[in-house]
Design a protein around this motif. Structure first.
Motif, PDB file in Angstrom:
ATOM      1  N   VAL A  82     -15.749  -7.684  -9.578  1.00 30.25           N
ATOM      2  CA  VAL A  82     -16.824  -6.835 -10.088  1.00 30.25           C
ATOM      3  C   VAL A  82     -17.197  -5.782  -9.056  1.00 30.25           C
ATOM      4  N   LYS A  83     -17.350  -6.189  -7.805  1.00 31.90           N
ATOM      5  CA  LYS A  83     -17.711  -5.220  -6.757  1.00 31.90           C
ATOM      6  C   LYS A  83     -16.643  -4.144  -6.619  1.00 31.90           C
ATOM      7  N   ALA A  84     -15.366  -4.551  -6.637  1.00 37.22           N
ATOM      8  CA  ALA A  84     -14.281  -3.578  -6.506  1.00 37.22           C
ATOM      9  C   ALA A  84     -14.289  -2.597  -7.673  1.00 37.22           C
ATOM     10  N   LEU A  85     -14.533  -3.096  -8.876  1.00 38.66           N
ATOM     11  CA  LEU A  85     -14.555  -2.213 -10.038  1.00 38.66           C
ATOM     12  C   LEU A  85     -15.763  -1.287 -10.000  1.00 38.66           C
ATOM     13  N   ARG A  86     -16.910  -1.803  -9.581  1.00 40.33           N
ATOM     14  CA  ARG A  86     -18.093  -0.945  -9.493  1.00 40.33           C
ATOM     15  C   ARG A  86     -17.914   0.118  -8.407  1.00 40.33           C
ATOM     16  N   ASP A  87     -17.275  -0.259  -7.309  1.00 40.90           N
ATOM     17  CA  ASP A  87     -16.981   0.733  -6.267  1.00 40.90           C
ATOM     18  C   ASP A  87     -16.037   1.806  -6.803  1.00 40.90           C
ATOM     19  N   LEU A  88     -15.052   1.396  -7.570  1.00 42.23           N
ATOM     20  CA  LEU A  88     -14.122   2.357  -8.171  1.00 42.23           C
ATOM     21  C   LEU A  88     -14.858   3.301  -9.106  1.00 42.23           C
ATOM     22  N   LEU A  89     -15.705   2.755  -9.963  1.00 41.59           N
ATOM     23  CA  LEU A  89     -16.408   3.569 -10.946  1.00 41.59           C
ATOM     24  C   LEU A  89     -17.371   4.550 -10.296  1.00 41.59           C
ATOM     25  N   ALA A  90     -17.778   4.267  -9.065  1.00 46.12           N
ATOM     26  CA  ALA A  90     -18.683   5.168  -8.349  1.00 46.12           C
ATOM     27  C   ALA A  90     -17.952   6.351  -7.721  1.00 46.12           C
ATOM     28  N   ARG A  91     -16.626   6.271  -7.644  1.00 45.14           N
ATOM     29  CA  ARG A  91     -15.853   7.376  -7.071  1.00 45.14           C
ATOM     30  C   ARG A  91     -15.748   8.531  -8.070  1.00 45.14           C
ATOM     31  N   SER A  92     -15.775   9.744  -7.572  1.00 45.00           N
ATOM     32  CA  SER A  92     -15.747  10.912  -8.452  1.00 45.00           C
ATOM     33  C   SER A  92     -14.354  11.096  -9.033  1.00 45.00           C
ATOM     34  N   PRO A  93     -14.240  11.161 -10.363  1.00 42.02           N
ATOM     35  CA  PRO A  93     -12.937  11.420 -10.966  1.00 42.02           C
ATOM     36  C   PRO A  93     -12.487  12.859 -10.832  1.00 42.02           C
ATOM     37  N   GLU A  94     -13.353  13.704 -10.295  1.00 40.26           N
ATOM     38  CA  GLU A  94     -13.038  15.128 -10.237  1.00 40.26           C
ATOM     39  C   GLU A  94     -12.453  15.549  -8.897  1.00 40.26           C
ATOM     40  N   ARG A  95     -12.495  14.655  -7.908  1.00 39.02           N
ATOM     41  CA  ARG A  95     -12.185  15.128  -6.555  1.00 39.02           C
ATOM     42  C   ARG A  95     -10.717  15.442  -6.336  1.00 39.02           C
ATOM     43  N   ASN A  96      -9.860  15.041  -7.282  1.00 33.94           N
ATOM     44  CA  ASN A  96      -8.457  15.455  -7.190  1.00 33.94           C
ATOM     45  C   ASN A  96      -8.145  16.636  -8.082  1.00 33.94           C
ATOM     46  N   GLY A  97      -9.183  17.245  -8.596  1.00 39.91           N
ATOM     47  CA  GLY A  97      -8.993  18.410  -9.456  1.00 39.91           C
ATOM     48  C   GLY A  97      -8.634  17.997 -10.832  1.00 39.91           C
TER      49      GLY A  97
ATOM     50  N   ALA B 135       0.824  -1.205   0.000  1.00 48.61           N
ATOM     51  CA  ALA B 135       0.000   0.000   0.000  1.00 48.61           C
ATOM     52  C   ALA B 135       0.859   1.257   0.000  1.00 48.61           C
ATOM     53  N   ALA B 136       1.972   1.229   0.723  1.00 56.27           N
ATOM     54  CA  ALA B 136       2.856   2.394   0.760  1.00 56.27           C
ATOM     55  C   ALA B 136       3.529   2.616  -0.593  1.00 56.27           C
ATOM     56  N   LEU B 137       3.945   1.537  -1.234  1.00 56.71           N
ATOM     57  CA  LEU B 137       4.564   1.673  -2.554  1.00 56.71           C
ATOM     58  C   LEU B 137       3.585   2.258  -3.550  1.00 56.71           C
ATOM     59  N   TRP B 138       2.356   1.755  -3.552  1.00 54.09           N
ATOM     60  CA  TRP B 138       1.350   2.287  -4.466  1.00 54.09           C
ATOM     61  C   TRP B 138       0.962   3.714  -4.088  1.00 54.09           C
ATOM     62  N   GLY B 139       0.925   4.001  -2.788  1.00 52.98           N
ATOM     63  CA  GLY B 139       0.545   5.336  -2.350  1.00 52.98           C
ATOM     64  C   GLY B 139       1.490   6.416  -2.833  1.00 52.98           C
ATOM     65  N   ALA B 140       2.738   6.048  -3.087  1.00 49.73           N
ATOM     66  CA  ALA B 140       3.690   7.026  -3.610  1.00 49.73           C
ATOM     67  C   ALA B 140       3.352   7.438  -5.042  1.00 49.73           C
ATOM     68  N   TRP B 141       2.566   6.608  -5.726  1.00 52.99           N
ATOM     69  CA  TRP B 141       2.216   6.886  -7.124  1.00 52.99           C
ATOM     70  C   TRP B 141       0.809   7.442  -7.299  1.00 52.99           C
ATOM     71  N   ALA B 142      -0.073   7.209  -6.360  1.00 56.25           N
ATOM     72  CA  ALA B 142      -1.490   7.526  -6.551  1.00 56.25           C
ATOM     73  C   ALA B 142      -1.995   8.467  -5.476  1.00 56.25           C
ATOM     74  N   ALA B 143      -2.565   9.583  -5.891  1.00 54.03           N
ATOM     75  CA  ALA B 143      -3.086  10.557  -4.943  1.00 54.03           C
ATOM     76  C   ALA B 143      -4.392  10.108  -4.317  1.00 54.03           C
ATOM     77  N   ASP B 144      -5.182   9.342  -5.058  1.00 51.89           N
ATOM     78  CA  ASP B 144      -6.497   8.895  -4.593  1.00 51.89           C
ATOM     79  C   ASP B 144      -6.528   7.374  -4.715  1.00 51.89           C
ATOM     80  N   LEU B 145      -6.068   6.684  -3.654  1.00 48.38           N
ATOM     81  CA  LEU B 145      -5.840   5.238  -3.724  1.00 48.38           C
ATOM     82  C   LEU B 145      -6.730   4.470  -2.759  1.00 48.38           C
ATOM     83  N   GLU B 146      -7.316   3.387  -3.252  1.00 49.98           N
ATOM     84  CA  GLU B 146      -7.946   2.367  -2.413  1.00 49.98           C
ATOM     85  C   GLU B 146      -7.152   1.077  -2.633  1.00 49.98           C
ATOM     86  N   HIS B 147      -6.483   0.592  -1.591  1.00 48.25           N
ATOM     87  CA  HIS B 147      -5.661  -0.607  -1.712  1.00 48.25           C
ATOM     88  C   HIS B 147      -6.287  -1.720  -0.887  1.00 48.25           C
TER      89      HIS B 147
END
Length: 298
Positions: free
Chosen positions: A283-298, A253-265
């Protein structure tokens, strides 16, 4: 032997000079592109794709060098760099009328997806990476005797000639090693699917090796340059991985966190082939991802 996702239409789409991808397309709605891993084809997504197609346009290509897609001869490090393969994916989506799309990848496909997210942030609305570390981090955490688990990475990193000859001489045994050893549920890979993967890999040894060779060279250079420049993934990112960190001495999670500002690990308990072993969870993980706002990181 059926090599299709039921209910999906198939086409060949040009993405680069002299390169066409075999692609399955199904459903309607917001576009989602699914990229397969090694040693597989787009069929690894068959369960997940069928579910997502209920309300999304689902696009499942064979990566260049794999399956029924073209396998250009390795002309140099760029031929199978993840940068080149990511450009293939963006070109494919655009050819189908999608300037922006969600992208999920497993294993090798996840490395292509990661690179697409860095190189084409305006095109990727959401990003999911399954059971992989970014290339640069992967090489940095492998060390000592624990690196023996990744022997294939070192074998295919060698200059052209030796790895192709060795793998080609016993291709089914080589690829079976991963299909059998990496799964937590052998029934998730039925005989016909397993045979399809073996045949496809057997017929793609030079291009598969070239893909891995790029990850020991030019892909590391690209990741290192991005790390130095502070480039990060700006879209919502979900990462699902097995818990190999304790054995290899890293915190995923720490390695990925260095690359991603908005991460769910998320750590998962199934084997490597999670889209086939635990499709409902993916499928559930992908649907949860798709429900997140792509705009919240500007």
């Amino acid at each position: 032997m059926d090599r299709t996702v039921p209910g999906f239409e198939y086409r060949r789409t040009r993405v680069d000079e002299g390169v066409e991808l075999n692609v399955a397309v199904g459903g309607s709605g917001p576009p989602v592109v699914l990229l397969h891993g090694f040693p597989q084809t787009h069929l690894m997504w068959r369960h997940v794709a069928a579910d997502l197609a209920a309300d999304h346009t689902v696009i499942c290509p064979d990566l260049r060098g794999y399956g029924d897609s073209d396998k250009p001869r390795e002309q140099g490090p760029d031929t199978y760099s993840k940068r080149t393969m990511a450009a293939d994916v963006v070109a494919l989506a655009r050819s189908l009328g999608h300037e922006r799309f969600a992208l999920a990848g497993h294993d090798r496909g996840a490395l292509v997806a990661f690179r697409a997210g860095l190189d084409h942030p305006a095109a990727i609305t959401h990003l999911a990476c399954l059971d992989v570390l970014p290339t640069l981090d992967m090489w940095e955490v492998l060390h000592g005797t624990t690196a023996a688990a990744g022997f294939h990475l070192y074998l295919m990193a060698q200059p052209p000639g030796l790895p192709e000859t060795m793998i080609g001489a016993s291709a089914d045994a080589f690829f079976s090693h991963f299909l059998d050893g990496w799964t937590g549920d052998p029934e998730a890979l039925p005989a016909d699917i397993r045979d399809t993967y073996l045949e496809a890999s057997r017929n793609a040894v030079p291009s598969i090796v070239a893909d891995y060779r790029a990850s020991a060279g030019i892909d590391v250079e690209h990741d290192r340059a991005d790390r130095a420049a502070g480039r990060r993934l700006t879209m919502p990112v979900s990462v699902l991985q097995q818990d190999w960190g304790a054995a290899l001495g890293y915190e995923a999670a720490a390695l990925w966190g260095a690359w991603a500002a908005d991460l769910e690990h998320t750590t998962v308990s199934c084997g490597h082939f999670m889209a086939e072993e635990a499709p409902a969870d993916i499928v559930k993980a992908l649907r949860d991802l798709l429900a997140r706002s792509p705009e919240r990181n500007g």
